[in-house]
Design a protein around this motif. Structure first.
Motif, PDB file in Angstrom:
ATOM      1  N   UNK A   1      -5.274  28.053 -11.211  1.00 12.61           N
ATOM      2  CA  UNK A   1      -5.632  27.057 -10.089  1.00 12.61           C
ATOM      3  C   UNK A   1      -5.262  25.651 -10.522  1.00 12.61           C
ATOM      4  N   UNK A   2      -4.774  24.818  -9.601  1.00 18.34           N
ATOM      5  CA  UNK A   2      -4.504  23.457  -9.916  1.00 18.34           C
ATOM      6  C   UNK A   2      -4.287  22.747  -8.534  1.00 18.34           C
ATOM      7  N   UNK A   3      -4.972  21.443  -8.506  1.00 16.53           N
ATOM      8  CA  UNK A   3      -4.878  20.830  -7.206  1.00 16.53           C
ATOM      9  C   UNK A   3      -3.366  20.255  -7.083  1.00 16.53           C
ATOM     10  N   UNK A   4      -2.790  19.778  -5.991  1.00 25.59           N
ATOM     11  CA  UNK A   4      -1.459  19.578  -5.801  1.00 25.59           C
ATOM     12  C   UNK A   4      -1.219  18.055  -5.023  1.00 25.59           C
ATOM     13  N   UNK A   5      -0.412  17.215  -5.769  1.00 30.62           N
ATOM     14  CA  UNK A   5       0.149  16.107  -5.166  1.00 30.62           C
ATOM     15  C   UNK A   5       1.414  16.580  -4.393  1.00 30.62           C
ATOM     16  N   UNK A   6       2.476  16.510  -5.155  1.00 34.17           N
ATOM     17  CA  UNK A   6       3.924  16.797  -4.470  1.00 34.17           C
ATOM     18  C   UNK A   6       4.033  18.328  -4.553  1.00 34.17           C
ATOM     19  N   UNK A   7       3.220  19.066  -5.376  1.00 29.64           N
ATOM     20  CA  UNK A   7       3.237  20.473  -5.555  1.00 29.64           C
ATOM     21  C   UNK A   7       4.106  20.822  -6.393  1.00 29.64           C
ATOM     22  N   UNK A   8       4.741  20.170  -7.228  1.00 26.10           N
ATOM     23  CA  UNK A   8       5.869  20.580  -7.980  1.00 26.10           C
ATOM     24  C   UNK A   8       5.449  21.198  -9.285  1.00 26.10           C
ATOM     25  N   UNK A   9       4.303  20.927  -9.596  1.00 25.37           N
ATOM     26  CA  UNK A   9       3.888  21.669 -10.909  1.00 25.37           C
ATOM     27  C   UNK A   9       3.469  23.165 -10.542  1.00 25.37           C
ATOM     28  N   UNK A  10       2.707  23.303  -9.391  1.00 29.20           N
ATOM     29  CA  UNK A  10       2.260  24.563  -8.792  1.00 29.20           C
ATOM     30  C   UNK A  10       3.527  25.415  -8.657  1.00 29.20           C
TER      31      UNK A  10
END
Length: 287
Positions: free
Chosen positions: A157-166
């Motif tokens: 789990x990880x929160x997203x800004x652009x979502x690139x990492x996820x």
């Protein structure tokens, strides 16, 4: 420095056992998900490049990380913003202050559309294909750890800004990746996924409440404080506070949770310096 192989710690938060991938500890200056996203530009040769151009907000984590990258590579760094608040100009703090120290040239205007052959443009927040390079290494670290501990039922789990990492973690991991939208809503996040990859997207967990990015919420402050008290780890106000609220709601909704949860700490705590000042100003009596 390799800027890889961050440690993993086990925490207990509100009676939930959670593992935390401490990417905030990759390096004093170049850490978190931005170090992973920009790792490609650190490790590859660009013989003709002397200048980096990017854009975003005046307290952006990406802005600071790019200033570190440019300092390491000996590149000039020009960063463009729509607006710089007067209080930031008068009393620089956080990412803005440290990026200026690293030699950033900040411009309060629209970034130039035409660039010369010696200038490379990096999109806001590091939403670019090259981010795969560092994130594949992160995924391999997670896979190795899971195999060593025989965790076959892992969820990341990880929160997203652009979502690139996820997005790219899901591409390289055999485990489900869960995330939540912190900038914009779930439709915005899905669009960000589609702009980079059309398939194999992470699972977006729904928020119970609509939040506006950068706005102060008392529950964010309280979650941040509880995390620090219970885990002795400092997390980011903007992303991690919402991330743990959504993750806790998800875990509480499960009737039988046999999965191990790995939370990715993506750094960004330098921005807490300016955020805590804002929280104290807004909730002076309570805080």
């Amino acid at each position: 420095m390799t800027y890889t192989n961050s440690p993993i710690e086990k925490i207990n938060f509100n009676n939930h056992e959670i593992f935390v991938k401490r990417d905030d500890l990759l390096d004093v200056d170049f850490s978190g998900n931005k170090a992973r996203k920009f790792y490609y530009f650190l490790k590859h040769d660009f013989p003709n490049i002397t200048n980096i151009v990017s854009h975003g907000s005046a307290q952006s984590n990406a802005m600071y990380s790019l200033s570190v990258l440019c300092k390491l590579r000996g590149w000039k760094f020009d960063y463009y913003v729509d607006h710089i608040a007067s209080y930031i100009k008068e009393s620089p703090s956080g990412n803005y202050k440290e990026a200026l120290k690293n030699g950033m040239n900040i411009h309060e205007e629209e970034f130039p559309k035409q660039l010369d052959e010696n200038t490379m443009f990096i999109n806001e927040g590091g939403a670019l294909k090259e981010a795969q390079y560092g994130l594949e290494l992160l995924a391999q670290e997670i896979i190795t750890w899971a195999e060593q501990n025989c965790y076959e039922n892992l969820k990341v789990f990880l929160p997203s800004g652009t979502g690139t990492t996820a997005l790219f973690l899901q591409k390289f991991l055999p485990f489900p990746v869960l995330t939540c939208a912190c900038v914009g809503d779930e439709k915005y996040l899905e669009k960000q996924f589609n702009d980079l990859e059309k398939t194999n997207h992470p699972i977006i967990l729904q928020r119970k409440k609509k939040y506006h990015f950068g706005k102060l919420y008392k529950e964010f402050y309280e979650t941040h404080k509880d995390l620090l008290e219970q885990t002795n780890i400092e997390f980011d106000f903007l992303y991690d506070s919402l991330g743990f609220i959504v993750l806790e709601d998800y875990l509480n909704s499960l009737e039988d949770n046999n999965s191990k949860i790995l939370y990715i700490h993506q750094g960004g705590i330098l921005g807490n310096v300016s955020m805590i000042e804002r929280y104290k100003h807004k909730y002076e009596k309570e805080v």
